[in-house]
Scaffold this active site. Structure first.
Site, mmCIF file in Angstrom:
data_model
loop_
_atom_site.group_PDB
_atom_site.id
_atom_site.type_symbol
_atom_site.label_atom_id
_atom_site.label_comp_id
_atom_site.label_asym_id
_atom_site.label_seq_id
_atom_site.Cartn_x
_atom_site.Cartn_y
_atom_site.Cartn_z
ATOM 1 N N ASP A 116 0.860 -1.187 0.000
ATOM 2 C CA ASP A 116 0.000 0.000 0.000
ATOM 3 C C ASP A 116 0.893 1.231 0.000
ATOM 4 O O ASP A 116 2.002 1.207 0.540
ATOM 5 C CB ASP A 116 -0.911 0.013 1.225
ATOM 6 C CG ASP A 116 -1.980 -1.069 1.180
ATOM 7 O OD1 ASP A 116 -2.467 -1.367 0.073
ATOM 8 O OD2 ASP A 116 -2.334 -1.600 2.248
ATOM 9 N N ASP A 135 -6.818 -1.424 -4.667
ATOM 10 C CA ASP A 135 -7.878 -1.110 -3.710
ATOM 11 C C ASP A 135 -8.837 -0.076 -4.284
ATOM 12 O O ASP A 135 -10.056 -0.166 -4.087
ATOM 13 C CB ASP A 135 -7.278 -0.560 -2.411
ATOM 14 C CG ASP A 135 -6.398 -1.554 -1.685
ATOM 15 O OD1 ASP A 135 -6.574 -2.770 -1.873
ATOM 16 O OD2 ASP A 135 -5.509 -1.092 -0.935
#
Length: 162
Positions: A116, A135
């Site tokens: 991330d 995401d």
């Protein structure tokens, strides 16, 4: 109708390229302030699911999440394959979700975690969990799918009212 599959592939490529760039530029845990008090570029590892849930579960969750994600990808792929040409909204949603799911599955299988890197926050008052392109595809796809379902429900209600 190949375009949803192409969309999914584009999301996977953009996701993997951006994750590789972040990994090359930043050590795990490092970050760069892009917009003070609002947006950072970080290098975070997530062994869990959305919002970091199960991240510290000890490792058992990684293979389980990979298997579950693979099953979801198969189910969504079958759904997409069976859709009619006129169902463009659902096709769009599934292309976005599939691309995101595959992008995160690649990380989970090859790295044992998902990379991330987008860190959004408001000063020290609010901090959203770090996320990535995959995401974003999943989230946007889910929003489109909800919109399609709401539109369909409203159409059914209008037809019943006539």
């Amino acid at each position: 109708m190949a375009w949803p599959w192409v969309l999914a592939a584009v999301i996977v490529v953009i996701d993997q390229v951006t994750k590789n760039l972040v990994q090359a530029a930043l050590a795990p845990g490092e970050g760069i302030i892009l917009i003070p008090d609002f947006l950072n570029l970080v290098h975070a590892h997530n062994r869990g699911v959305a919002f970091g849930m199960l991240d510290g579960a000890g490792g058992w969750q990684v293979p389980l999440l990979a298997v579950v994600t693979f099953g979801v990808i198969i189910a969504l792929g079958v759904w997409l394959f069976r859709l009619g040409r006129s169902e463009w909204g659902t096709r769009l949603a599934l292309g976005l979700i599939l691309g995101g799911a595959v992008g995160n599955l690649i990380d989970r299988v090859w790295l044992g975690y998902v990379v991330d890197f987008v860190d959004v926050h408001w000063k020290s008052v609010y901090h959203y969990p770090a996320f990535n392109v995959a995401d974003s595809g999943i989230t946007l796809g889910a929003m489109v799918l909800v919109g399609v379902l709401i539109r369909e429900e409203l159409a059914v209600r209008r037809d019943r009212a006539r």
